[in-house]
Design an enzyme around this catalytic site. Sequence first.
Site, PDB file in Angstrom:
ATOM      1  N   HIS A  11     -56.323 148.751  23.795  1.00 49.96           N
ATOM      2  CA  HIS A  11     -55.724 149.266  22.548  1.00 49.96           C
ATOM      3  C   HIS A  11     -56.798 149.835  21.598  1.00 49.96           C
ATOM      4  O   HIS A  11     -57.845 150.254  22.043  1.00 49.96           O
ATOM      5  CB  HIS A  11     -54.865 148.181  21.887  1.00 49.96           C
ATOM      6  CG  HIS A  11     -53.942 147.536  22.888  1.00 49.96           C
ATOM      7  ND1 HIS A  11     -52.743 148.069  23.242  1.00 49.96           N
ATOM      8  CD2 HIS A  11     -54.096 146.420  23.660  1.00 49.96           C
ATOM      9  CE1 HIS A  11     -52.185 147.305  24.179  1.00 49.96           C
ATOM     10  NE2 HIS A  11     -52.986 146.309  24.447  1.00 49.96           N
ATOM     11  N   GLU A  25     -54.209 142.228  18.475  1.00 56.97           N
ATOM     12  CA  GLU A  25     -54.831 142.230  19.807  1.00 56.97           C
ATOM     13  C   GLU A  25     -56.078 143.112  19.851  1.00 56.97           C
ATOM     14  O   GLU A  25     -57.111 142.726  20.397  1.00 56.97           O
ATOM     15  CB  GLU A  25     -53.807 142.707  20.847  1.00 56.97           C
ATOM     16  CG  GLU A  25     -54.380 142.763  22.261  1.00 56.97           C
ATOM     17  CD  GLU A  25     -53.375 143.243  23.291  1.00 56.97           C
ATOM     18  OE1 GLU A  25     -52.220 143.532  22.923  1.00 56.97           O
ATOM     19  OE2 GLU A  25     -53.754 143.332  24.479  1.00 56.97           O
ATOM     20  N   HIS A  80     -57.377 142.019  27.362  1.00 56.67           N
ATOM     21  CA  HIS A  80     -56.127 142.089  26.597  1.00 56.67           C
ATOM     22  C   HIS A  80     -55.711 140.689  26.154  1.00 56.67           C
ATOM     23  O   HIS A  80     -56.225 139.700  26.656  1.00 56.67           O
ATOM     24  CB  HIS A  80     -55.010 142.694  27.459  1.00 56.67           C
ATOM     25  CG  HIS A  80     -55.151 144.169  27.651  1.00 56.67           C
ATOM     26  ND1 HIS A  80     -54.383 145.083  26.979  1.00 56.67           N
ATOM     27  CD2 HIS A  80     -56.011 144.879  28.429  1.00 56.67           C
ATOM     28  CE1 HIS A  80     -54.765 146.317  27.337  1.00 56.67           C
ATOM     29  NE2 HIS A  80     -55.747 146.218  28.223  1.00 56.67           N
ATOM     30  N   GLU A 144     -55.689 138.832  30.715  1.00 59.97           N
ATOM     31  CA  GLU A 144     -54.778 138.556  29.587  1.00 59.97           C
ATOM     32  C   GLU A 144     -55.163 137.205  29.007  1.00 59.97           C
ATOM     33  O   GLU A 144     -54.831 136.152  29.568  1.00 59.97           O
ATOM     34  CB  GLU A 144     -53.317 138.549  30.055  1.00 59.97           C
ATOM     35  CG  GLU A 144     -52.785 139.913  30.495  1.00 59.97           C
ATOM     36  CD  GLU A 144     -52.341 140.809  29.336  1.00 59.97           C
ATOM     37  OE1 GLU A 144     -52.523 140.437  28.159  1.00 59.97           O
ATOM     38  OE2 GLU A 144     -51.796 141.898  29.635  1.00 59.97           O
TER      39      GLU A 144
HETATM   40 ZN   LIG Z   1     -52.735 144.665  25.650  1.00 58.35          ZN
END
Ligand SMILES: [Zn+2]
Length: 239
Positions: A11, A25, A80, A144
Amino acid sequence: MSKIVVIDPGHGGKDPGACANGLKEKDIVLKISKYAKDYLEDGYEGVKVYLTRSTDVFLELSERAKFANNKKADLFVSNHINAGGGTGFESYVYTTINGGTTEKMRSAVHNEVMTVYKGFRDRGKKKANLAVVRETAMEAMLLEHLFIDTKKDADFLKLDDNLKAIAKAEANGIAKALGLKPKTVKKEAPKKEAPKKDIPKKDGKLSKVQVGAFADPKNAEKLAAELKKKGYKPFITKE
Ligand SMILES: [Zn+2]
């Protein structure tokens, strides 16, 4: 030849990623990625780390993959934070990966990172058709790190020390995956040398300490042997 690693903070810019519990995030993954670069380059020999972004800017997924391909990276790791009400850590490689180098590298990184997430669920080593792992030409994985919208997970991610611990584990995992050697600390004393029991004087002469006097030379030899075992350099004189 140095190994090249591309770390991809997900992102950025107009795309904040998942947001909850006062966290974004894009900010957390940028911190983790920057710390991981530092830990790798400061702690290991023969590695160059590039970040796809080191500021709060937006990048398309294909630009991230192209960046890694242009750098001719040996390994691509995308960071992430999960969302959707779950908890814990999971990692992804591309759908068609079936064992091989990519799976070995992913396991090395996954297992190291998981050591930091004690008390959190290991959600497993997964596969998915994600653009950044599909379009990258080298071994690639996506991590993640916990769930931003679960309070327990978010509380962990709020502490900078925890982000550093995550990054350090990620760096150690990447080093394992690529077989990198830890940098040797310069000031460390050489380990092979036996401890010195003679104390040099300022004028370079040695001070010597007598530890025994025996009528029977056998007893002197016995003591000399014991001292030798303890790392001393004994010698016997006859007077
Ligand atoms: Zn993400």
